[in-house]
Design a protein around this motif. Structure first.
Motif, PDB file in Angstrom:
ATOM      1  N   UNK A 199      48.074  50.889  37.630  1.00  0.00           N
ATOM      2  CA  UNK A 199      49.098  49.966  36.570  1.00  0.00           C
ATOM      3  C   UNK A 199      47.916  49.603  35.310  1.00  0.00           C
ATOM      4  N   UNK A 200      48.448  49.798  34.228  1.00  0.00           N
ATOM      5  CA  UNK A 200      47.529  49.221  33.022  1.00  0.00           C
ATOM      6  C   UNK A 200      47.664  47.543  32.891  1.00  0.00           C
ATOM      7  N   UNK A 201      46.615  47.183  33.006  1.00  0.00           N
ATOM      8  CA  UNK A 201      46.461  45.690  32.716  1.00  0.00           C
ATOM      9  C   UNK A 201      45.456  45.141  31.619  1.00  0.00           C
ATOM     10  N   UNK A 202      45.040  43.978  31.616  1.00  0.00           N
ATOM     11  CA  UNK A 202      44.137  43.582  30.689  1.00  0.00           C
ATOM     12  C   UNK A 202      42.611  43.743  31.367  1.00  0.00           C
ATOM     13  N   UNK A 263      31.330  35.536  35.253  1.00  0.00           N
ATOM     14  CA  UNK A 263      32.145  35.914  34.075  1.00  0.00           C
ATOM     15  C   UNK A 263      31.436  35.157  32.774  1.00  0.00           C
ATOM     16  N   UNK A 264      31.156  35.997  31.682  1.00  0.00           N
ATOM     17  CA  UNK A 264      30.732  35.427  30.478  1.00  0.00           C
ATOM     18  C   UNK A 264      31.667  34.930  29.459  1.00  0.00           C
ATOM     19  N   UNK A 270      36.629  30.162  34.951  1.00  0.00           N
ATOM     20  CA  UNK A 270      37.859  30.575  35.256  1.00  0.00           C
ATOM     21  C   UNK A 270      38.829  30.909  34.064  1.00  0.00           C
ATOM     22  N   UNK A 271      39.218  32.057  34.053  1.00  0.00           N
ATOM     23  CA  UNK A 271      39.878  32.552  32.758  1.00  0.00           C
ATOM     24  C   UNK A 271      40.920  33.620  33.411  1.00  0.00           C
ATOM     25  N   UNK A 275      40.542  36.399  36.502  1.00  0.00           N
ATOM     26  CA  UNK A 275      41.454  35.946  37.295  1.00  0.00           C
ATOM     27  C   UNK A 275      41.238  34.364  37.982  1.00  0.00           C
ATOM     28  N   UNK A 276      40.459  33.656  37.000  1.00  0.00           N
ATOM     29  CA  UNK A 276      40.274  32.212  37.340  1.00  0.00           C
ATOM     30  C   UNK A 276      39.346  32.292  38.408  1.00  0.00           C
ATOM     31  N   UNK A 277      38.687  33.074  38.747  1.00  0.00           N
ATOM     32  CA  UNK A 277      37.626  33.096  39.912  1.00  0.00           C
ATOM     33  C   UNK A 277      36.446  32.826  39.198  1.00  0.00           C
TER      34      UNK A 277
END
Length: 342
Positions: A199-202, A263-264, A270-271, A275-277
């Protein structure tokens, strides 16, 4: 009928002479040649003509249609020429204006970062090896210790061209070929496009660029893998980035792990991208499975090695703060132009 045709021809010629624009011309064309126009009505009326008169009647109707079509074509050419002349008479040319700037072509941001990745790894002693995008089930799965019933073989994950031919799902098909043709020590990287029916996602796409690295020699350890991975990521991001290793399962490595990067984009807060992790997975890695070594003709009792595979797009997301992987393939010059000076 001949009298009716002559009358239609006169009506058409009169209206054609009164046209002064392309819109008027199109209206005349629709009026006479449209589905509800008189020429079409004449064609329908042929069924009421006797068999003997029908060929002659059909001929003069076609002649009328050809006359109208040719006259409209000539009128269109005259209108275009007249409009060009009118435009030139009203246009003004300022010869003092500067000329239009010629923009120099540049590499796509994915290729820019891929080149940077290769430069770093070549500097660390790896050589670049390439392989086919279309490959056999053996090199993509079987030689890499995928069981016959492994989910990755299912049509939901893999694009099959034939029962035994597929679009590669990773560049690991390169490592098998290299190991078959060469004896250790081996230190290679295999860049290239891979394809997965997802599935194509962000965060994911059905095709993306991957770089696999593999190092095989005597006494290669899990610690070597972790140190090499940390060194590579710190060079790529030009900083001492925060990395974590999580145990995971991959058929071609044992033990296996997933590599996450703080996550930079949100600095770990979290964003949507992570996935807000606060973490984003960038690679799968581990020690090369003994079965894979055996399949390639290398004795696992004498040699060991590590391997990892990572998606280039994921690294670009983090490196340049892009929030959606789909933007890389939309060819929006406004987006791509941001990276022209890199």
């Amino acid at each position: 009928m001949r009298q009716r045709i002559e009358q239609l021809k006169k009506e058409f010629d009169t209206e054609l002479q009164n046209t002064s624009s392309s819109i008027d011309l199109e209206n005349v064309k629709i009026k006479f040649l449209g589905k509800k126009g008189p020429v079409q009505d004449l064609m329908k009326s042929l069924k009421d003509v006797t068999t003997e008169e029908r060929p002659a009647s059909g001929k003069i109707i076609n002649e009328l249609k050809e006359h109208i079509t040719e006259a409209i074509s000539q009128a269109e050419l005259l209108l275009i020429a007249k409009e060009d002349i009118d435009r030139l008479q009203h246009e003004k040319l300022d010869v003092t204006l500067p000329g239009r700037k010629n923009y120099i072509g540049r590499k796509h941001i994915i290729n820019q970062v891929l080149d940077e990745i290769l430069d770093i790894l070549i500097g660390m002693g790896f050589s670049v090896q390439l392989g086919p995008d279309i490959d056999t089930d053996y090199y993509n799965f079987e030689a890499l210790n995928f069981a016959a019933d492994h989910p990755a073989r299912d049509m939901q994950d893999t694009f099959y061209i034939a029962s035994n031919i597929l679009l590669r799902t990773h560049t690991s098909n390169v490592q098998v070929r290299v190991m078959e043709a060469n004896q250790p020590p081996l230190r290679i990287i295999a860049p290239g496009k891979v394809y997965r029916n997802e599935t194509i996602t962000a965060r994911s796409h059905v095709f993306f660029q991957q770089v696999e690295a593999i190092y095989i020699d005597r006494n290669v350890s899990f610690a070597d893998l972790q140190v090499t991975m940390r060194e590579f990521l710190s060079k790529l991001f030009h900083a001492d980035v925060e990395v974590r290793f999580r145990s995971s399962y991959f058929p071609f490595v044992e033990p296996g792990m997933e590599v996450d990067l703080r996550c930079l984009n949100c600095q770990g807060a979290g964003c949507g991208l992570c996935k807000h992790t606060g973490w984003l997975e960038v690679a799968g890695a581990g020690m090369v499975h003994p079965t894979v070594l055996k399949n390639a003709g290398i004795d696992p009792e004498d040699y060991s090695g590590f391997a990892w595979g990572m998606g280039v797009e994921r690294l670009v997301l983090l490196k340049h703060g892009v929030k959606d992987i789909r933007m890389f393939t939309e060819n929006d010059v406004r987006f791509l132009g941001q990276f022209s000076g890199i």
